[in-house]
Design an enzyme around this catalytic site. Sequence first.
Site, PDB file in Angstrom:
ATOM      1  CG  HIS A  56      -2.055  -1.230   1.423  1.00  0.00           C
ATOM      2  ND1 HIS A  56      -3.308  -0.841   0.937  1.00  0.00           N
ATOM      3  CD2 HIS A  56      -1.715  -2.483   1.414  1.00  0.00           C
ATOM      4  CE1 HIS A  56      -3.887  -2.023   0.965  1.00  0.00           C
ATOM      5  NE2 HIS A  56      -2.982  -3.081   1.140  1.00  0.00           N
ATOM      6  CG  ASP A 148      -4.896   2.169   1.432  1.00  0.00           C
ATOM      7  OD1 ASP A 148      -3.930   1.872   0.875  1.00  0.00           O
ATOM      8  OD2 ASP A 148      -5.804   1.398   1.654  1.00  0.00           O
ATOM      9  CB  ALA A 369      13.900 -11.073  -4.758  1.00  0.00           C
ATOM     10  CG  HIS A 386       0.771 -13.441  -2.842  1.00  0.00           C
ATOM     11  ND1 HIS A 386       1.600 -12.731  -3.647  1.00  0.00           N
ATOM     12  CD2 HIS A 386       0.320 -12.382  -2.036  1.00  0.00           C
ATOM     13  CE1 HIS A 386       1.878 -11.509  -3.389  1.00  0.00           C
ATOM     14  NE2 HIS A 386       0.852 -11.293  -2.398  1.00  0.00           N
ATOM     15  CD1 TRP A 389      -3.438  -3.542  -7.904  1.00  0.00           C
ATOM     16  CD2 TRP A 389      -4.207  -5.353  -9.158  1.00  0.00           C
ATOM     17  NE1 TRP A 389      -3.743  -3.253  -9.118  1.00  0.00           N
ATOM     18  CE2 TRP A 389      -4.104  -4.313  -9.907  1.00  0.00           C
ATOM     19  CE3 TRP A 389      -4.145  -6.913  -9.529  1.00  0.00           C
ATOM     20  CZ2 TRP A 389      -4.757  -4.405 -11.218  1.00  0.00           C
ATOM     21  CZ3 TRP A 389      -4.749  -6.866 -10.886  1.00  0.00           C
ATOM     22  CH2 TRP A 389      -5.061  -5.827 -11.919  1.00  0.00           C
ATOM     23  CG  ASP A 410      -6.464  -8.063  -3.239  1.00  0.00           C
ATOM     24  OD1 ASP A 410      -5.955  -8.579  -2.403  1.00  0.00           O
ATOM     25  OD2 ASP A 410      -5.976  -7.483  -3.885  1.00  0.00           O
TER      26      ASP A 410
END
Length: 482
Positions: A56, A148, A369, A386, A389, A410
């Site tokens: 976020h 947010d 990474a 996974h 987004w 989500d």
Amino acid sequence: MDCVCIEAHTFLQIPSLSVDLALQQPRSIGKSRWAMAGQEHRCRRIVLFPLPFQGHISPMLQLAELLHARGLAVTVLHTGFNAPDATRHPELTFVPIHESSFPDEVTSLGTDIVTQLLALNAACEAPFREALASLLRGGQDVACAVVDGQCYSALRAAHRLGVPALVLRTDSAATFSSMLAYPRLRDAGFVPVKEERLDEPVPDLERLRARDLIRVDGSDTDALCGFIARVADAVRASASGVVINTFERMEASELAKIQRELSRPAFAVGPLHLLSQAPAEQSLHAPDRGCLAWLDDHPPRSVLYVSLGSVACVDRGAFVEMAWGLARSGVSFLWVVRPGLVGGVPEVPPLPDGFSEEVRNRGKIVSWAPQREVLAHAATAAFWTHCGWNSTLESVCEGVPMLVQPCFADQMVNARYVTHEWGVGLEVGEEIERGRVAMAVTKLMTGEDAAQMRGRAYHLKILASAATSLPIDSLIHYISSL
Ligand code: UDP
């Protein structure tokens, strides 16, 4: 779920390349031209408030940089917990909201995400309101706040102070659309979803099956419904608009649906990490850059990159099956095994006995990474993800096909779009078992559909790189009209 065979005709129709390139605008827009165009905004200030988690903070700071580059002054209000690194963004103003120390539900690794978000909203409301009120008392000309999308309490607080407020959705338009529909689905008795209805299409969200709706296993269903209802209600009651980190050509119908449903604008300003000139975003962990040199030693499109993001965790059994599935697949892989990945235990989990020896010549394990660089590397062939987004969008932008293993929230929606709407990925399957894992990996890397999937991923990449900053400019005009 078994690995699913994908049929090309069901996917998003990708317009022809020549049309896309004709519409393409330079990604880095000459600052002087825009600074001149934006001079009238220079004294106006936008106040941003990110949710303090990796997935976020980055898009919010990328948005901040884009707004600043167009002449707006930007203040980022933020929590002390996971505070952004102000030194990386000297052109932005950072102000801590001075929350009292967060309760354990907010900060503990093992806490479920719904409890975390409810506690975070409760803990932030008053300090956010006070910090914003203090800016107003100090005479700041605050044009609007962008908070947010999960921070319904901050949205409400800004609105009550008379500051026009927008939300930044750091998830997809499809996810947000499903959240707006959720209270309706609950009233209609569709959620909580009954076992026997899991494969039914969701009313009004025809691309999703019931099993693809947002869920958090192990979390109280009422709490999840309550959280989503608060988010949806707050947007309806207090938001002047919605800013979404997606791009029109990937989610046109979902964006149109949101605008219809809310009767207010939705700005598809993404992919933010491509459009913004923000420095490589701050990471909550230090990336192991040695893996880039390791990738350099591999042939083009030969390595599978594996990462479940910054929050998701699996149980020890699934972790062991992932490991042996990778070993059995025979492919070269780069695997992010970070602290907290197994069972929420804060240490880096130990690898199964004998695994390191078995994969010594073709496996590289890191605890974090430099993901965007890894995805952009020529040696990277595919991404076992996974489907957070940001990861999904980063993979799309680099044209990298995906093996999807959604864990919660989500990620279910994103995974379904990756496999069945855009046709750029395969499911690893709900049961993580070494034989199935090895099969899915082989299918994605070298199977019959692999080339087609790579082709679609490449075209989606072209569409992403053709996304322009026009929605940001529209957003700024809209803000100036509020
Ligand atoms: N990320 C990274 N290195 C890693 C794993 C993840 O830089 O080893 C970054 C990734 O590039 C993405 C973010 O962390 O920007 C994860 O966000 P996402 O929305 O995919 O998942 P979340 O962590 O929120 O579940």
